[in-house]
Design an enzyme around this catalytic site. Structure first.
Site, PDB file in Angstrom:
ATOM      1  N   LYS A 173       0.854  -1.188   0.000  1.00  0.00           N
ATOM      2  CA  LYS A 173       0.000   0.000   0.000  1.00  0.00           C
ATOM      3  C   LYS A 173       0.886   1.232   0.000  1.00  0.00           C
ATOM      4  CE  LYS A 173      -2.261   1.834   3.629  1.00  0.00           C
ATOM      5  NZ  LYS A 173      -3.321   2.119   4.594  1.00  0.00           N
TER       6      LYS A 173
HETATM    7  C1  R5P Z   1      -3.081   4.709   8.552  1.00  0.00           C
HETATM    8  O1  R5P Z   1      -3.537   5.054   9.617  1.00  0.00           O
HETATM    9  C2  R5P Z   1      -3.602   3.561   7.927  1.00  0.00           C
HETATM   10  O2  R5P Z   1      -2.702   2.658   7.401  1.00  0.00           O
HETATM   11  C3  R5P Z   1      -4.736   3.804   6.950  1.00  0.00           C
HETATM   12  O3  R5P Z   1      -5.290   2.553   6.748  1.00  0.00           O
HETATM   13  C4  R5P Z   1      -4.376   4.381   5.598  1.00  0.00           C
HETATM   14  O4  R5P Z   1      -3.715   5.590   5.703  1.00  0.00           O
HETATM   15  C5  R5P Z   1      -5.597   4.488   4.672  1.00  0.00           C
HETATM   16  O5  R5P Z   1      -6.528   5.340   5.189  1.00  0.00           O
HETATM   17  P1  R5P Z   1      -6.773   6.792   4.565  1.00  0.00           P
HETATM   18  O6  R5P Z   1      -7.459   6.536   3.241  1.00  0.00           O
HETATM   19  O7  R5P Z   1      -7.661   7.478   5.533  1.00  0.00           O
HETATM   20  O8  R5P Z   1      -5.453   7.434   4.374  1.00  0.00           O
END
Ligand code: R5P
Length: 274
Positions: A173
């Site tokens: 990711k």
């Molecule tokens: C961080 O807190 C996490 O890995 C989140 O899952 C990631 O940042 C995705 O969430 P967002 O779309 O709110 O950035």
């Protein structure tokens, strides 16, 4: 690849179109009660039918998702730091693979902080977790976390993603950036994109469209869905972009239409209560 690993991966990335819409609700693990995720059960319940998988910690899974639910679980197993603590990159593995198996996790997620003070520790965490996951047929999602002082550009994100893949992550990711194709080209495993801070809905839909059209297999989106005033409309629009290949304009049209439906639904339920 063994059967269990393949089976679990197919629960995260849909085999029919090779795409994925992961709903991220793991923010509390270092941010505490994040805005609009204060009561996770209430945020998650209406969105569950539209997500392909759910990314969260074991604490929120146990307390806030019905065990009867069929949603595939991406279990965050790294943490140990807080937004007010010493250094966000000082993460450790917080959940054993045995517990992840008991929780029927389809995937394990862990952050790496390339270029940070604790880079080595987080990369070692990833390598060990991949070894554990391989033993039991559980894929690992590496989250390329970015410190405040680091540029979110193709060079840096490309470096982080490639290292994650080299250490054995099955999915990575990262963030979308200019020249994202370069990041995707250099990463031999599927990439998904985090949504990041809340944007106007049209911009978040463009981000989703650009991501899947420039090399990502999907999104792992949180705030841009559940911090919207119309989260169900938003997740339906993101899903249409990810799975039905609609463009940004059409996706925004879906958002507006679904928002109207939700608004009329809310008005009629208010009348019944009065
Ligand atoms: C961080 O807190 C996490 O890995 C989140 O899952 C990631 O940042 C995705 O969430 P967002 O779309 O709110 O950035």
């Amino acid at each position: 690849m063994d059967w269990g690993m393949k089976n679990r991966l197919s629960r995260i990335i849909r085999p029919d179109d090779g795409r994925c819409l992961m709903l991220a609700v793991d923010h509390g693990y270092f941010l505490g009660p994040t805005e609009r995720l204060e009561v996770p059960r209430k945020t998650i319940a209406p969105l569950l039918p539209y997500a392909d998988s759910l990314m969260l910690t074991r604490g929120v899974l146990r307390t806030s998702v019905p065990a009867e639910s069929h949603i595939p679980i991406v279990l965050r197993v790294s943490g140990g730091t807080s937004i007010i603590g010493e250094d966000l990159s000082k993460e450790t593995v917080t959940t054993s693979v045995e517990d992840a198996i008991k929780l029927n996790a389809s995937c394990l997620a862990l952050s790496i902080f390339v270029g940070s003070k604790y880079e080595h520790q987080t990369l070692a965490n990833l390598s060990k977790l991949v070894d554990e996951g391989e033993k039991y047929g559980i894929p690992v999602l590496a989250v390329t976390a970015v410190g405040k002082e680091m540029a979110r550009d193709a060079r840096y994100l490309g470096l982080s993603c490639r290292i994650a893949a080299e250490l054995g992550a099955h999915i990575v990711k990262t963030y979308y950036c200019d020249n994202f194709e370069e990041v995707a080209e250099g990463c031999p495993v599927p990439l998904i994109i985090a949504g990041g801070k809340k944007l106007p809905e049209a911009e978040a839909l463009k981000l989703s469209y650009d991501s899947v059209h420039h090399g990502a297999v999907g999104v792992d989106m949180g705030r841009n869905i559940w911090q919207s005033d119309w989260p169900v409309a938003m997740i339906k629009a993101v899903s249409a972009i990810v799975h039905r290949d609609v463009d940004t304009k059409e996706g925004y049209g879906i958002f507006l239409k679904e928002k109207e439906k939700d608004r009329s639904g809310q008005k009629s339920s208010q009348k019944v209560v009065q």
